[in-house]
Design an enzyme around this catalytic site. Structure first.
Site, PDB file in Angstrom:
ATOM      1  N   LEU A  29       0.808  -1.220   0.000  1.00  0.00           N
ATOM      2  CA  LEU A  29       0.000   0.000   0.000  1.00  0.00           C
ATOM      3  C   LEU A  29       0.840   1.268   0.000  1.00  0.00           C
ATOM      4  O   LEU A  29       1.887   1.343   0.645  1.00  0.00           O
ATOM      5  CB  LEU A  29      -0.919  -0.002   1.226  1.00  0.00           C
ATOM      6  CG  LEU A  29      -1.861  -1.207   1.310  1.00  0.00           C
ATOM      7  CD1 LEU A  29      -2.750  -1.104   2.544  1.00  0.00           C
ATOM      8  CD2 LEU A  29      -2.702  -1.356   0.053  1.00  0.00           C
ATOM      9  N   HIS A  33      -3.464   4.180  -2.544  1.00  0.00           N
ATOM     10  CA  HIS A  33      -4.442   3.288  -1.915  1.00  0.00           C
ATOM     11  C   HIS A  33      -5.112   3.974  -0.721  1.00  0.00           C
ATOM     12  O   HIS A  33      -6.320   3.875  -0.533  1.00  0.00           O
ATOM     13  CB  HIS A  33      -3.746   2.024  -1.391  1.00  0.00           C
ATOM     14  CG  HIS A  33      -3.122   1.155  -2.435  1.00  0.00           C
ATOM     15  ND1 HIS A  33      -1.765   0.991  -2.552  1.00  0.00           N
ATOM     16  CD2 HIS A  33      -3.668   0.400  -3.423  1.00  0.00           C
ATOM     17  CE1 HIS A  33      -1.503   0.161  -3.542  1.00  0.00           C
ATOM     18  NE2 HIS A  33      -2.632  -0.207  -4.094  1.00  0.00           N
ATOM     19  N   GLN A 146     -10.106  -0.321 -15.892  1.00  0.00           N
ATOM     20  CA  GLN A 146     -10.617  -1.235 -14.869  1.00  0.00           C
ATOM     21  C   GLN A 146     -11.867  -0.653 -14.209  1.00  0.00           C
ATOM     22  O   GLN A 146     -12.874  -1.341 -14.029  1.00  0.00           O
ATOM     23  CB  GLN A 146      -9.535  -1.496 -13.821  1.00  0.00           C
ATOM     24  CG  GLN A 146     -10.026  -2.196 -12.573  1.00  0.00           C
ATOM     25  CD  GLN A 146      -8.900  -2.527 -11.618  1.00  0.00           C
ATOM     26  OE1 GLN A 146      -8.194  -3.504 -11.826  1.00  0.00           O
ATOM     27  NE2 GLN A 146      -8.720  -1.727 -10.580  1.00  0.00           N
ATOM     28  N   SER A 178       2.350   3.745  -7.736  1.00  0.00           N
ATOM     29  CA  SER A 178       2.018   2.369  -8.122  1.00  0.00           C
ATOM     30  C   SER A 178       2.935   1.424  -7.363  1.00  0.00           C
ATOM     31  O   SER A 178       4.102   1.738  -7.129  1.00  0.00           O
ATOM     32  CB  SER A 178       2.256   2.191  -9.621  1.00  0.00           C
ATOM     33  OG  SER A 178       2.295   0.812  -9.949  1.00  0.00           O
TER      34      SER A 178
HETATM   35  P1  AMP Z   1      -3.781  -2.402  -6.771  1.00  0.00           P
HETATM   36  O1  AMP Z   1      -3.361  -2.745  -5.401  1.00  0.00           O
HETATM   37  O2  AMP Z   1      -2.691  -1.948  -7.668  1.00  0.00           O
HETATM   38  O3  AMP Z   1      -4.672  -3.464  -7.390  1.00  0.00           O
HETATM   39  O4  AMP Z   1      -4.724  -1.132  -6.635  1.00  0.00           O
HETATM   40  C1  AMP Z   1      -5.828  -1.147  -5.776  1.00  0.00           C
HETATM   41  C2  AMP Z   1      -6.636   0.081  -6.037  1.00  0.00           C
HETATM   42  O5  AMP Z   1      -5.847   1.237  -5.810  1.00  0.00           O
HETATM   43  C3  AMP Z   1      -7.154   0.181  -7.487  1.00  0.00           C
HETATM   44  O6  AMP Z   1      -8.481   0.654  -7.466  1.00  0.00           O
HETATM   45  C4  AMP Z   1      -6.211   1.179  -8.089  1.00  0.00           C
HETATM   46  O7  AMP Z   1      -6.792   1.893  -9.164  1.00  0.00           O
HETATM   47  C5  AMP Z   1      -5.963   2.104  -6.913  1.00  0.00           C
HETATM   48  N1  AMP Z   1      -4.731   2.868  -7.090  1.00  0.00           N
HETATM   49  C6  AMP Z   1      -3.492   2.386  -7.343  1.00  0.00           C
HETATM   50  N2  AMP Z   1      -2.603   3.383  -7.490  1.00  0.00           N
HETATM   51  C7  AMP Z   1      -3.310   4.542  -7.351  1.00  0.00           C
HETATM   52  C8  AMP Z   1      -2.963   5.914  -7.403  1.00  0.00           C
HETATM   53  N3  AMP Z   1      -1.722   6.329  -7.651  1.00  0.00           N
HETATM   54  N4  AMP Z   1      -3.939   6.832  -7.195  1.00  0.00           N
HETATM   55  C9  AMP Z   1      -5.224   6.433  -6.955  1.00  0.00           C
HETATM   56  N5  AMP Z   1      -5.604   5.139  -6.882  1.00  0.00           N
HETATM   57  C10 AMP Z   1      -4.668   4.203  -7.085  1.00  0.00           C
END
Ligand code: AMP
Length: 270
Positions: A29, A33, A146, A178
């Site tokens: 995280l 997140h 997504q 990310s």
């Molecule tokens: P993940 O753990 O990569 O599957 O992401 C979980 C959630 O966090 C997903 O809805 C992603 O779109 C969101 N997310 C990931 N990176 C970001 C970011 N930089 N800004 C906003 N939401 C994010």
């Protein structure tokens, strides 16, 4: 914060709560997140998060094995941010799972190089919804395709869960946060902010240049910087079809390979 590990426990623990808001994640995280958790707090009364690295959404040669796993750290961050319940399912969650197909927009953009990815996403998110039955679910607009697919999928299925999009959170140099940023070499981490910089350049010039010129110029710039775009498109944000030069509302979307790491980003102009 209570940790839930299986479906039976989830049903028991959550049965008395209304207005629950879920943030599905794969862990590792970061502030992106955590911003979704703040959004969840805004719209719901009880904040749920899930942490599960979903094998169904990784292709055979993708980065499932080296996806960062930092559960202890993640739990501390969730607790600090005011998460009420976190669902950390065991692999059992995949037992007898019913597989679903994502809507057709899943075949565009990321779907071209990751043909089974979005089927894996909707399958696991549906399972999470069945187990946790959230009133709201928050998804980051960083993964714009997504978000759109999930919205469409659950709308068509008449689920009561409201799907909410939340803005992209960036590092101070503009790079979209990310979990995959941690996999970049230090040299590529220095190059990576050019991705957003170029998207912002397109946004700032969109009124006086054709979309095709903006895209061609940008691809040149990326190549000069050793960034390899998989796609760079200016699209209608609802259909993901190519936008027309005079459209006012567009999505500028990109996926690149930087070394071995695949990164995505976008800017939405409304
Ligand atoms: P993940 O753990 O990569 O599957 O992401 C979980 C959630 O966090 C997903 O809805 C992603 O779109 C969101 N997310 C990931 N990176 C970001 C970011 N930089 N800004 C906003 N939401 C994010």
């Amino acid at each position: 914060m209570e940790i839930i590990t299986n479906e039976k426990q989830a049903k028991e623990v959550l049965k008395d709560f209304n207005e629950t808001a879920l943030v599905p994640t794969m862990g590792n995280l970061h502030d992106g997140h955590l911003s979704l958790l703040s959004k969840a707090k805004e719209v719901g009364e009880i904040v749920l998060a899930s942490i599960y690295i979903n094998p169904l959404q990784f292709g055979v040669n993708e980065d499932f094995d080296n996806y960062p796993r930092t559960l202890d750290d993640d739990l501390l961050k969730l607790e600090k941010t005011g998460c009420d319940f976190v669902f950390c399912p065991s692999e059992d969650i995949l037992k007898n799972i019913k597989n679903y197909q994502a809507p057709d927009i899943s075949k565009k953009l990321c779907g071209k190089s990751r043909p089974t990815h979005f089927d894996g996403v909707v399958t696991i998110v549906r399972k999470l919804f069945e187990v946790l039955n959230p009133d709201y679910a928050i998804f980051g607009l960083k993964d714009y395709q997504q978000f759109l697919i999930i919205k469409k999928f659950f709308n068509e299925m008449n689920f009561h869960t409201k799907i909410i999009g939340s803005p992209i959170v960036r590092e101070s140099d503009g790079l979209a946060m990310s979990s995959r940023n941690n996999l970049l070499t230090s040299e590529n981490r220095k190059i990576a902010p050019k991705i957003y910089k170029q998207l912002a350049w397109i946004r700032d010039n969109i009124e006086n240049q054709s979309h095709s010129d903006l895209i061609l110029n940008s691809i040149e710039t990326f190549k000069e910087n050793n960034i390899h775009p998989e796609y760079l498109s200016i699209l209608n944000p609802d259909t993901l079809e190519d936008a027309k030069d005079d459209d006012l509302s567009v999505l500028i979307a990109i996926a690149v390979k930087l070394g071995n790491v695949r990164l995505i980003d976008n800017i939405l102009i409304n």
